[in-house]
Design a protein around this motif. Structure first.
Motif, PDB file in Angstrom:
ATOM      1  N   LYS A   1       0.829  -1.203   0.000  1.00  0.00           N
ATOM      2  CA  LYS A   1       0.000   0.000   0.000  1.00  0.00           C
ATOM      3  C   LYS A   1       0.865   1.255   0.000  1.00  0.00           C
ATOM      4  O   LYS A   1       0.474   2.269  -0.569  1.00  0.00           O
ATOM      5  N   TRP A   2       2.061   1.193   0.621  1.00  0.00           N
ATOM      6  CA  TRP A   2       2.954   2.356   0.586  1.00  0.00           C
ATOM      7  C   TRP A   2       3.504   2.580  -0.817  1.00  0.00           C
ATOM      8  O   TRP A   2       3.718   3.709  -1.241  1.00  0.00           O
TER       9      TRP A   2
ATOM     10  N   TYR B   1       1.895   1.885  -3.687  1.00  0.00           N
ATOM     11  CA  TYR B   1       0.834   2.521  -4.465  1.00  0.00           C
ATOM     12  C   TYR B   1       0.685   3.994  -4.074  1.00  0.00           C
ATOM     13  O   TYR B   1       0.487   4.853  -4.933  1.00  0.00           O
ATOM     14  N   LEU B   2       0.785   4.286  -2.801  1.00  0.00           N
ATOM     15  CA  LEU B   2       0.671   5.667  -2.343  1.00  0.00           C
ATOM     16  C   LEU B   2       1.802   6.508  -2.910  1.00  0.00           C
ATOM     17  O   LEU B   2       1.581   7.613  -3.407  1.00  0.00           O
TER      18      LEU B   2
ATOM     19  N   TYR C   1      -4.911 -10.819  -4.428  1.00  0.00           N
ATOM     20  CA  TYR C   1      -4.713 -10.766  -2.973  1.00  0.00           C
ATOM     21  C   TYR C   1      -5.778 -11.603  -2.269  1.00  0.00           C
ATOM     22  O   TYR C   1      -5.486 -12.358  -1.344  1.00  0.00           O
TER      23      TYR C   1
ATOM     24  N   ARG D   1     -12.751  -5.541   4.571  1.00  0.00           N
ATOM     25  CA  ARG D   1     -11.851  -5.737   3.439  1.00  0.00           C
ATOM     26  C   ARG D   1     -12.598  -6.362   2.267  1.00  0.00           C
ATOM     27  O   ARG D   1     -12.376  -6.000   1.106  1.00  0.00           O
TER      28      ARG D   1
ATOM     29  N   TRP E   1     -14.527  -3.570   0.659  1.00  0.00           N
ATOM     30  CA  TRP E   1     -13.629  -2.659  -0.069  1.00  0.00           C
ATOM     31  C   TRP E   1     -13.106  -3.319  -1.338  1.00  0.00           C
ATOM     32  O   TRP E   1     -13.088  -2.701  -2.399  1.00  0.00           O
TER      33      TRP E   1
ATOM     34  N   ASN F   1     -13.821  -2.195  -5.300  1.00  0.00           N
ATOM     35  CA  ASN F   1     -12.752  -1.938  -6.267  1.00  0.00           C
ATOM     36  C   ASN F   1     -12.821  -2.864  -7.472  1.00  0.00           C
ATOM     37  O   ASN F   1     -12.585  -2.438  -8.606  1.00  0.00           O
TER      38      ASN F   1
END
Length: 193
Positions: free
Chosen positions: A2-3, A5-6, A131, A143, A146, A150
């Motif tokens: 996730k970091w 992608y951020l 995932y 999750r 979410w 998506n």
């Protein structure tokens, strides 16, 4: 993950903002058209043409040699190899004529179709599906909601892109060898073939 992608998202936003702030809408699709007409620009174009030619030639050569290697009977005689290579080149020429023979820009529509399928899937919903599949024990209720959102949005984007791309292909295709090869102004200010 996730970091990552951020970081990528922030980098894209910053680069796009700075690029638009620096150049505005005055940049052409072909970046060389935005540069001054001087020797360095012409040198850049020549280097790009040379590199593109080598990449296309080597790709064709490797593809052809792998096909010949996979079909040993083709390489039995020089005449068979020549006939196969000539047929392969004729097929590529025919496909090129079909792609450029319509009234519109078929190649751009095909690029948008491949982007609608590949980019949408690889960016929007396949990472979530993979995932979910690889780590089902980590899927909490939130999750799942979410990920489901998506995945649904990614599929919706892909369906919209595929639909519009196919409509563009159908609208621009004029049939086999209809129309003429016309490369419009948007690709080059210098020539209009």
């Amino acid at each position: 993950l996730k970091w990552t992608y951020l970081f990528i998202m922030v980098t894209y936003v910053v680069c796009s903002y700075l690029g638009y702030w620096a150049y505005g809408s005055g940049v052409d699709a072909n970046i060389n058209l935005s540069w001054p007409e001087n020797g360095m620009n012409y040198l850049s174009i020549c280097i790009q043409l040379g590199t593109t030619y080598v990449c296309i030639y080597l790709t064709n050569a490797v593809l052809l040699l792998n096909l010949e290697r996979g079909m040993p009977r083709l390489g039995a005689t020089k005449q068979r190899r020549f006939a196969f290579r000539a047929a392969f080149l004729a097929l590529q020429t025919l496909i090129g004529l079909l792609l450029l023979g319509g009234s519109g820009d078929i190649i751009l529509a095909l690029q948008s179709l491949s982007g609608a399928i590949g980019m949408s899937a690889l960016t929007y919903f396949l990472p979530f599906l993979m995932y979910w599949w690889c780590f089902p024990h980590e899927m909490t209720r939130n999750r799942v909601l979410w990920f489901g959102f998506n995945i649904a949005m990614g599929v919706l984007i892909m369906v919209g892109g595929v639909t519009s791309s196919l409509a563009d292909i159908i609208d621009n295709s004029g049939g086999i060898f209809s129309g003429y090869c016309h490369l419009p102004y948007k690709y080059s200010k210098k020539c209009d073939f």
